[in-house]
Design an enzyme around this catalytic site. Structure first.
Site, PDB file in Angstrom:
ATOM      1  N   LYS A   1      -0.765 -18.319   0.862  1.00  0.00           N
ATOM      2  CA  LYS A   1       0.663 -18.501   0.557  1.00  0.00           C
ATOM      3  C   LYS A   1       1.504 -18.263   1.819  1.00  0.00           C
ATOM      4  CE  LYS A   1       0.884 -13.730  -1.084  1.00  0.00           C
ATOM      5  NZ  LYS A   1       0.708 -12.886  -2.283  1.00  0.00           N
TER       6      LYS A   1
ATOM      7  N   ARG B   1       5.498  -6.816 -12.440  1.00  0.00           N
ATOM      8  CA  ARG B   1       6.141  -7.981 -11.823  1.00  0.00           C
ATOM      9  C   ARG B   1       6.151  -9.149 -12.801  1.00  0.00           C
ATOM     10  NH1 ARG B   1       4.170  -9.530  -5.792  1.00  0.00           N
ATOM     11  NH2 ARG B   1       2.345 -10.301  -6.875  1.00  0.00           N
TER      12      ARG B   1
ATOM     13  N   HIS C   1      -2.846  -8.074 -11.014  1.00  0.00           N
ATOM     14  CA  HIS C   1      -2.611  -7.687  -9.624  1.00  0.00           C
ATOM     15  C   HIS C   1      -2.452  -6.176  -9.532  1.00  0.00           C
ATOM     16  CE1 HIS C   1      -1.780  -8.469  -5.499  1.00  0.00           C
ATOM     17  NE2 HIS C   1      -0.496  -8.222  -5.541  1.00  0.00           N
TER      18      HIS C   1
ATOM     19  N   ARG D   1      -9.229 -12.255  -4.452  1.00  0.00           N
ATOM     20  CA  ARG D   1      -8.079 -12.874  -3.776  1.00  0.00           C
ATOM     21  C   ARG D   1      -7.820 -12.145  -2.463  1.00  0.00           C
ATOM     22  NH1 ARG D   1      -6.026 -11.703  -9.028  1.00  0.00           N
ATOM     23  NH2 ARG D   1      -4.619 -10.225  -8.015  1.00  0.00           N
TER      24      ARG D   1
ATOM     25  N   TYR E   1      23.680  -6.124  24.856  1.00  0.00           N
ATOM     26  CA  TYR E   1      24.802  -5.877  23.934  1.00  0.00           C
ATOM     27  C   TYR E   1      24.936  -4.399  23.591  1.00  0.00           C
ATOM     28  CZ  TYR E   1      24.941 -10.902  22.770  1.00  0.00           C
ATOM     29  OH  TYR E   1      25.048 -12.258  22.799  1.00  0.00           O
TER      30      TYR E   1
ATOM     31  N   CYS F   1      18.178  -9.528  21.680  1.00  0.00           N
ATOM     32  CA  CYS F   1      19.199 -10.541  21.385  1.00  0.00           C
ATOM     33  C   CYS F   1      18.582 -11.629  20.496  1.00  0.00           C
ATOM     34  CB  CYS F   1      19.720 -11.173  22.666  1.00  0.00           C
ATOM     35  SG  CYS F   1      20.270  -9.977  23.907  1.00  0.00           S
TER      36      CYS F   1
ATOM     37  N   ASP G   1      17.766 -14.778  21.221  1.00  0.00           N
ATOM     38  CA  ASP G   1      16.745 -15.612  21.861  1.00  0.00           C
ATOM     39  C   ASP G   1      16.107 -14.962  23.087  1.00  0.00           C
ATOM     40  OD1 ASP G   1      17.839 -17.795  20.190  1.00  0.00           O
ATOM     41  OD2 ASP G   1      19.510 -17.608  21.587  1.00  0.00           O
TER      42      ASP G   1
HETATM   43  C1  LIG Z   1      -0.345 -11.996  -2.101  1.00  0.00           C
HETATM   44  C2  LIG Z   1      -1.254 -11.719  -3.232  1.00  0.00           C
HETATM   45  C3  LIG Z   1      -2.587 -11.360  -2.998  1.00  0.00           C
HETATM   46  C4  LIG Z   1      -3.138 -11.047  -1.621  1.00  0.00           C
HETATM   47  O1  LIG Z   1      -2.810  -9.724  -1.266  1.00  0.00           O
HETATM   48  P1  LIG Z   1      -3.373  -9.094   0.095  1.00  0.00           P
HETATM   49  O2  LIG Z   1      -2.944  -7.683   0.045  1.00  0.00           O
HETATM   50  O3  LIG Z   1      -2.720  -9.852   1.202  1.00  0.00           O
HETATM   51  O4  LIG Z   1      -4.836  -9.287   0.063  1.00  0.00           O
HETATM   52  C5  LIG Z   1      -3.430 -11.267  -4.091  1.00  0.00           C
HETATM   53  N1  LIG Z   1      -2.973 -11.483  -5.336  1.00  0.00           N
HETATM   54  C6  LIG Z   1      -1.680 -11.777  -5.600  1.00  0.00           C
HETATM   55  C7  LIG Z   1      -1.246 -11.983  -6.996  1.00  0.00           C
HETATM   56  C8  LIG Z   1      -0.779 -11.900  -4.558  1.00  0.00           C
HETATM   57  O5  LIG Z   1       0.495 -12.183  -4.814  1.00  0.00           O
END
Ligand SMILES: *Cc1c(COP(=O)(O)O)cnc(C)c1O
Length: 382
Positions: free
Chosen positions: A42, A137, A169, A228, A272, A319, A321
């Protein structure tokens, strides 16, 4: 790319695919045999560039890809025409036909949402059910696994939904605190119980997944059919300075160049706000990178960058850039065109995105995701 060519860039992110490969191989070694690798790509592969990363992952045998939304999924579909692509987050239900047309798997976060997908779909939409077991979430929330399994049953009578898996998650899988470890254990036991309840009711799902990076290496569980894996694949820590039990190879280095060098007298002010005044004669190099590139202004006067393999402190404010470094202590002459490493390796010295993040109270994830679009990704080691 040749160094001479690189120097024409104002700033660039070097993406080392051999580091990516080492990280993927190391995680694959830890994962149980039953657990397939799902690469979380992602946010443009955490800022690394999803095209190069996905193509490399495919070459390495990775077949599952997770993204956050439909736009990202369609991009990955181009790079990996035969991969399994999974959307972790929300897709507006009116895009259901787009999901099935591109063979994309959608996370389903509520019964309401499932009904809407059913309403808009022309053909079955492949999906995995999302449970909220403690992250707070998205997903189905229930008091007990029994109640949860009951609540999920209506999903199986929707004929334009093809339920293939269930996932959740973790909120604190990256923590070693006893209470957090127990919390993660609770989340894990809950989803496994729901999975088993569903199976007992005649819905034996093909996929069950709950591990993120931290859990994949700290508590790999053979009940999971997929893991994941995000941040550790990019060589960063899930919870710096806590170390995961594997060697990490950071994939991204952020580099820039010196545009101007001068010697200033004691009393000279830099940048700055006049936050820095030289206390004695100093050699100051100007570097062509700034907060518009994703290098945080909060690092003003705090961080260092590497020049000729030496750490040189940032003086004065970053700054938009440009920024200035004190290069007085670099033994050989610093000249316009010299390469500056904001994070990454230069000679024997390394600065990691995790270290920089810790300096201003964030995480390495935010740094790599935040490197701007205007910074070209220079892919090496492919
Ligand atoms: C982003 C995400 C992950 C990956 O998490 P990491 O800590 O980068 O491994 C896994 N599952 C879900 C639902 C996520 O949103």
């Amino acid at each position: 790319m040749e160094l001479e060519q690189q120097k024409r860039y104002r700033a660039w992110a070097e993406i080392d695919l051999s580091a990516l490969e080492q990280n993927v191989r190391a995680v694959q070694k830890i994962l149980p045999e039953q657990t397939q690798y799902m690469a979380v790509v992602k946010a443009n592969a955490y800022g690394h560039g999803d095209e190069a990363v996905c193509k490399k992952l495919w070459e390495l045998g990775v077949r599952w890809f997770a993204v956050s939304n439909l736009e990202e999924a369609l991009a990955v579909r181009q790079y990996c025409p035969y991969g399994e692509i999974f959307i972790l987050g929300y897709t507006p239900p009116e895009f259901a036909p787009e999901l099935s047309r591109n063979n994309i798997i959608q996370g389903v976060l509520s019964l309401d949402y499932a009904n809407q997908l059913q309403h808009f779909a022309h053909q079955p939409v492949r999906c995995h059910i999302k449970l909220d077991t403690g992250m707070g979430r998205i997903g189905f929330r229930s008091a007990s696994p029994e109640a949860c399994a009951e609540e999920l049953l209506p999903l199986f009578s929707l004929d334009r939904l093809s339920v293939e898996g269930i996932y959740t998650h973790f909120a604190v899988a990256d923590s070693l605190e006893q209470a957090d470890v127990a919390y993660t254990q609770g989340q894990e036991e809950f989803i496994i119980a729901v999975y088993d309840q569903l199976a007992a009711k005649g819905h034996k799902l093909k996929h069950l997944h709950f591990m993120n990076s931290a859990a994949s290496v700290m508590r790999p569980n053979p009940r999971a059919t997929l893991a994941r894996v995000g941040i550790i694949m990019y060589g960063l820590e899930p919870n710096y300075p806590v170390h995961v039990p594997m060697e990490l190879h950071p994939v991204m280095s952020l580099r820039s160049v010196v545009s101007h060098v001068k010697t200033v007298d004691a009393g000279a002010c830099i940048s700055y706000g006049r936050t820095y005044t030289a206390d004695c004669p100093r050699t100051i190099a100007t570097v062509t990178i700034g907060y518009a590139d994703g290098y945080a202004r909060l690092l003003s006067g705090m961080a260092s960058a590497l020049v000729h393999g030496r750490a040189c402190p940032i003086v004065g404010r970053v700054c938009m850039d440009q920024l200035m470094l004190d290069v007085t202590d670099v033994p050989d002459e610093v000249k316009p065109g010299d390469v500056v490493t904001m994070f990454g390796r230069d000679g024997n010295m390394t600065i990691t995105a995790d270290e920089l993040a810790a300096m201003y109270g964030t995480i390495g994830y935010e740094i790599v995701c935040g490197i701007s679009k205007r910074v070209p990704r220079d892919v090496v080691g492919g």
